[in-house]
Design a protein around this motif. Sequence first.
Motif, PDB file in Angstrom:
ATOM      1  N   GLY A  15     -39.205  25.959  30.945  1.00 48.22           N
ATOM      2  CA  GLY A  15     -38.037  25.182  31.342  1.00 48.22           C
ATOM      3  C   GLY A  15     -37.167  25.921  32.343  1.00 48.22           C
ATOM      4  N   GLU A  16     -36.979  27.226  32.128  1.00 52.08           N
ATOM      5  CA  GLU A  16     -36.180  28.023  33.052  1.00 52.08           C
ATOM      6  C   GLU A  16     -36.841  28.090  34.433  1.00 52.08           C
ATOM      7  OE1 GLU A  16     -35.849  31.732  31.105  1.00 52.08           O
ATOM      8  OE2 GLU A  16     -34.389  31.041  29.601  1.00 52.08           O
ATOM      9  N   LEU A  17     -38.173  28.246  34.447  1.00 52.98           N
ATOM     10  CA  LEU A  17     -38.875  28.292  35.731  1.00 52.98           C
ATOM     11  C   LEU A  17     -38.776  26.962  36.469  1.00 52.98           C
ATOM     12  CD1 LEU A  17     -42.123  30.258  34.733  1.00 52.98           C
ATOM     13  CD2 LEU A  17     -40.251  31.067  36.189  1.00 52.98           C
ATOM     14  N   GLN A  18     -38.880  25.862  35.721  1.00 50.48           N
ATOM     15  CA  GLN A  18     -38.765  24.553  36.357  1.00 50.48           C
ATOM     16  C   GLN A  18     -37.378  24.328  36.936  1.00 50.48           C
ATOM     17  OE1 GLN A  18     -39.958  22.007  33.102  1.00 50.48           O
ATOM     18  NE2 GLN A  18     -42.086  21.887  33.825  1.00 50.48           N
ATOM     19  N   ARG A  19     -36.348  24.737  36.181  1.00 49.38           N
ATOM     20  CA  ARG A  19     -34.981  24.589  36.701  1.00 49.38           C
ATOM     21  C   ARG A  19     -34.769  25.455  37.931  1.00 49.38           C
ATOM     22  NH1 ARG A  19     -33.941  24.200  31.120  1.00 49.38           N
ATOM     23  NH2 ARG A  19     -33.641  26.452  30.928  1.00 49.38           N
ATOM     24  N   ALA A  20     -35.328  26.671  37.918  1.00 49.59           N
ATOM     25  CA  ALA A  20     -35.195  27.546  39.087  1.00 49.59           C
ATOM     26  C   ALA A  20     -35.902  26.948  40.302  1.00 49.59           C
ATOM     27  CB  ALA A  20     -35.761  28.927  38.772  1.00 49.59           C
ATOM     28  N   GLN A  21     -37.079  26.367  40.074  1.00 52.47           N
ATOM     29  CA  GLN A  21     -37.796  25.737  41.179  1.00 52.47           C
ATOM     30  C   GLN A  21     -37.043  24.532  41.716  1.00 52.47           C
ATOM     31  OE1 GLN A  21     -41.597  24.942  39.407  1.00 52.47           O
ATOM     32  NE2 GLN A  21     -42.375  27.024  39.719  1.00 52.47           N
ATOM     33  N   GLN A  22     -36.458  23.743  40.808  1.00 53.29           N
ATOM     34  CA  GLN A  22     -35.670  22.590  41.239  1.00 53.29           C
ATOM     35  C   GLN A  22     -34.464  23.032  42.055  1.00 53.29           C
ATOM     36  OE1 GLN A  22     -35.936  19.087  40.682  1.00 53.29           O
ATOM     37  NE2 GLN A  22     -38.057  19.573  40.179  1.00 53.29           N
ATOM     38  N   GLN A  23     -33.800  24.095  41.612  1.00 56.99           N
ATOM     39  CA  GLN A  23     -32.634  24.585  42.331  1.00 56.99           C
ATOM     40  C   GLN A  23     -33.020  25.124  43.704  1.00 56.99           C
ATOM     41  OE1 GLN A  23     -29.510  24.250  41.761  1.00 56.99           O
ATOM     42  NE2 GLN A  23     -28.827  25.494  43.510  1.00 56.99           N
ATOM     43  N   GLU A  24     -34.146  25.822  43.787  1.00 60.70           N
ATOM     44  CA  GLU A  24     -34.595  26.348  45.073  1.00 60.70           C
ATOM     45  C   GLU A  24     -34.988  25.210  46.017  1.00 60.70           C
ATOM     46  OE1 GLU A  24     -35.391  28.892  48.121  1.00 60.70           O
ATOM     47  OE2 GLU A  24     -34.292  29.217  46.249  1.00 60.70           O
ATOM     48  N   GLU A  25     -35.641  24.177  45.497  1.00 64.50           N
ATOM     49  CA  GLU A  25     -36.000  23.030  46.333  1.00 64.50           C
ATOM     50  C   GLU A  25     -34.743  22.311  46.814  1.00 64.50           C
ATOM     51  OE1 GLU A  25     -39.501  19.924  45.959  1.00 64.50           O
ATOM     52  OE2 GLU A  25     -37.819  19.294  44.695  1.00 64.50           O
ATOM     53  N   PHE A  26     -33.751  22.178  45.948  1.00 57.92           N
ATOM     54  CA  PHE A  26     -32.482  21.561  46.320  1.00 57.92           C
ATOM     55  C   PHE A  26     -31.809  22.360  47.434  1.00 57.92           C
ATOM     56  CE2 PHE A  26     -27.824  21.409  45.523  1.00 57.92           C
ATOM     57  CZ  PHE A  26     -27.597  20.085  45.854  1.00 57.92           C
ATOM     58  N   ARG A  27     -31.818  23.673  47.302  1.00 51.77           N
ATOM     59  CA  ARG A  27     -31.211  24.537  48.317  1.00 51.77           C
ATOM     60  C   ARG A  27     -31.937  24.403  49.650  1.00 51.77           C
ATOM     61  NH1 ARG A  27     -30.408  30.582  46.522  1.00 51.77           N
ATOM     62  NH2 ARG A  27     -28.713  29.548  45.398  1.00 51.77           N
ATOM     63  N   VAL A  49     -36.576  16.511  50.302  1.00 48.68           N
ATOM     64  CA  VAL A  49     -35.353  15.705  50.447  1.00 48.68           C
ATOM     65  C   VAL A  49     -35.485  14.412  49.648  1.00 48.68           C
ATOM     66  CG1 VAL A  49     -33.968  14.380  52.091  1.00 48.68           C
ATOM     67  CG2 VAL A  49     -34.694  16.704  52.668  1.00 48.68           C
ATOM     68  N   ARG A  50     -36.636  13.788  49.686  1.00 48.19           N
ATOM     69  CA  ARG A  50     -36.832  12.545  48.926  1.00 48.19           C
ATOM     70  C   ARG A  50     -36.736  12.803  47.424  1.00 48.19           C
ATOM     71  NH1 ARG A  50     -41.355   8.311  50.240  1.00 48.19           N
ATOM     72  NH2 ARG A  50     -39.896   7.153  48.927  1.00 48.19           N
ATOM     73  N   ARG A  51     -37.364  13.896  46.968  1.00 46.15           N
ATOM     74  CA  ARG A  51     -37.321  14.188  45.525  1.00 46.15           C
ATOM     75  C   ARG A  51     -35.914  14.506  45.057  1.00 46.15           C
ATOM     76  NH1 ARG A  51     -42.422  16.690  46.767  1.00 46.15           N
ATOM     77  NH2 ARG A  51     -41.348  18.656  47.202  1.00 46.15           N
ATOM     78  N   GLN A  52     -35.117  15.130  45.902  1.00 48.17           N
ATOM     79  CA  GLN A  52     -33.776  15.559  45.532  1.00 48.17           C
ATOM     80  C   GLN A  52     -32.706  14.598  46.047  1.00 48.17           C
ATOM     81  OE1 GLN A  52     -33.005  18.244  43.702  1.00 48.17           O
ATOM     82  NE2 GLN A  52     -35.061  19.098  43.506  1.00 48.17           N
ATOM     83  N   ALA A  53     -33.083  13.407  46.465  1.00 41.53           N
ATOM     84  CA  ALA A  53     -32.178  12.513  47.190  1.00 41.53           C
ATOM     85  C   ALA A  53     -30.882  12.235  46.441  1.00 41.53           C
ATOM     86  CB  ALA A  53     -32.895  11.200  47.521  1.00 41.53           C
ATOM     87  N   ASP A  54     -30.973  11.881  45.155  1.00 40.60           N
ATOM     88  CA  ASP A  54     -29.758  11.528  44.405  1.00 40.60           C
ATOM     89  C   ASP A  54     -28.804  12.716  44.304  1.00 40.60           C
ATOM     90  OD1 ASP A  54     -30.708   8.972  44.040  1.00 40.60           O
ATOM     91  OD2 ASP A  54     -31.548   9.378  42.055  1.00 40.60           O
ATOM     92  N   LEU A  68     -25.362  10.357  53.170  1.00 41.36           N
ATOM     93  CA  LEU A  68     -26.775  10.685  53.324  1.00 41.36           C
ATOM     94  C   LEU A  68     -27.599   9.450  52.969  1.00 41.36           C
ATOM     95  CD1 LEU A  68     -29.205  12.622  53.681  1.00 41.36           C
ATOM     96  CD2 LEU A  68     -28.934  13.239  51.257  1.00 41.36           C
ATOM     97  N   HIS A  69     -28.467   9.041  53.892  1.00 43.86           N
ATOM     98  CA  HIS A  69     -29.383   7.928  53.652  1.00 43.86           C
ATOM     99  C   HIS A  69     -30.805   8.482  53.641  1.00 43.86           C
ATOM    100  CE1 HIS A  69     -26.337   4.811  55.471  1.00 43.86           C
ATOM    101  NE2 HIS A  69     -25.902   5.399  54.368  1.00 43.86           N
ATOM    102  N   VAL A  70     -31.536   8.193  52.591  1.00 42.64           N
ATOM    103  CA  VAL A  70     -32.921   8.646  52.475  1.00 42.64           C
ATOM    104  C   VAL A  70     -33.799   7.433  52.194  1.00 42.64           C
ATOM    105  CG1 VAL A  70     -34.535  10.165  51.281  1.00 42.64           C
ATOM    106  CG2 VAL A  70     -32.155  10.874  51.568  1.00 42.64           C
ATOM    107  N   GLU A  71     -34.794   7.227  53.065  1.00 39.19           N
ATOM    108  CA  GLU A  71     -35.742   6.124  52.921  1.00 39.19           C
ATOM    109  C   GLU A  71     -37.143   6.653  53.192  1.00 39.19           C
ATOM    110  OE1 GLU A  71     -32.882   2.548  54.611  1.00 39.19           O
ATOM    111  OE2 GLU A  71     -34.153   3.670  55.989  1.00 39.19           O
ATOM    112  N   ARG A  72     -38.134   5.798  53.012  1.00 40.94           N
ATOM    113  CA  ARG A  72     -39.502   6.213  53.296  1.00 40.94           C
ATOM    114  C   ARG A  72     -39.681   6.557  54.764  1.00 40.94           C
ATOM    115  NH1 ARG A  72     -43.700   1.857  51.540  1.00 40.94           N
ATOM    116  NH2 ARG A  72     -42.200   0.600  52.744  1.00 40.94           N
TER     117      ARG A  72
END
Length: 422
Positions: A15-27, A49-54, A68-72
């Motif tokens: 879980g910690e690794l997944q959160r770290a990966q999510q945070q790095e992708e967001f950054r 950007v699409r995965r982290q859009a919200d 920010l507008h994100v579409e296909r």
Amino acid sequence: MSVNPRPDRDSRRIGELQRAQQQEEFRQAIRALLMQPLMSPTHEAFQAVRRQADKLRDWFARETGWPLHVEREGARLFKRPADLADDTRGLPGYDRQRYALLCLACAVLERADPQITLRLLGERLMQLASDPVLASYGFRFALGTAAERRDLVAVCRTLLSFGVLQRVAGDEEGFVHATNATQSDALYDVQRRLLAGMLAAVRGPSTWRPNDAPIEFDARLHSMVAEHLPDSDQGRRDALRHHLARRLLDDPVVYIDSLDAEQRAYFTNQRGAMAGRLSDATGLIAEQRAEGLALTDESGELSDLSMPAEGTEAHATLLVAEYLATRLRDTPEGALTSQDAVTAYLRAAAEKYGHYWRKSAREPGAELELAEIALDRLRRLGLIARDPREIRPLPAIARFALGDPEVRSHSTDSTARAAALL
């Protein structure tokens, strides 16, 4: 019977690794949008950007007020500058002529078929350029010279870099040098969704009725980006936070004396918290000083103008920065200097460092151009202020002042390293 706690520890670790990966992708998504606000699906960061859009929408809305507008079909961060009078921003190599051509090219593409050739785009640009109103402002465009064709190609390559155009066949370089423009051509697909996102204005200029449109240039600029602000204390605080965050993310450095009284009061109280939030999200490093605040990027990825860098002009810029920083350190009250003094300094520096420079930079008189390039770069980096008569080093340039060398013996170095380990 004992229970093995290892599965719980492994689950927490995963879980910690997944959160770290999510945070790095967001950054990484934030950093990519800051550098490429209009992003096509082929951009390497688009899927992140699409995965982290919200999460990205919420962050930009809260911290900067940028939609920010994100579409296909792509993503668009509607970045709007905090300082409309800042002329250091803009597309590299662009002047008023090319900006006008870029706007006209977008108008042509809006009415064009899904595919268009470079030659046809140029012909339709010439038709729009013949408008008497444009002619009254001195704007002229034809395809009779290589310089005019080069301007058109520069606009096309800008649209290619944004993903608005996608090259299907052909090449632009032959079009520039062809004696007959019809002998060389290129074919493009037009990406309409990205084209619609080119203008980052709140209100498009075409929405003004002729009798109501602002007349002065500054008034027109402000009318295009004027945003609705709630008439409340919270609304004013949000506006201040957005303004300062935009400057911190867009500008090399924000000086306190460049802020008005209300902005200065908010900045003084909130800059630590603001710097922390922006640094955590973007990976930038906050440098707080009495004179202001800077968010620096050690990787250099978030800057369109790096320093130090490679090349003769970059080396000359670094030398001039050191020269001005030393003057500021040694004589703070008398640090003002002139472009002639900088030119003379580079003329002397050429004797010492010229063998590192390209041949043309060592020619007599080349120091004039080098001085102009160096000073322009330093101004764009927020390290100097200049007017036609004088140059004033700004506090952030102090990082380029070299101190007196300190000679230490081997035993002293060993003692220092040992002490550092205690």
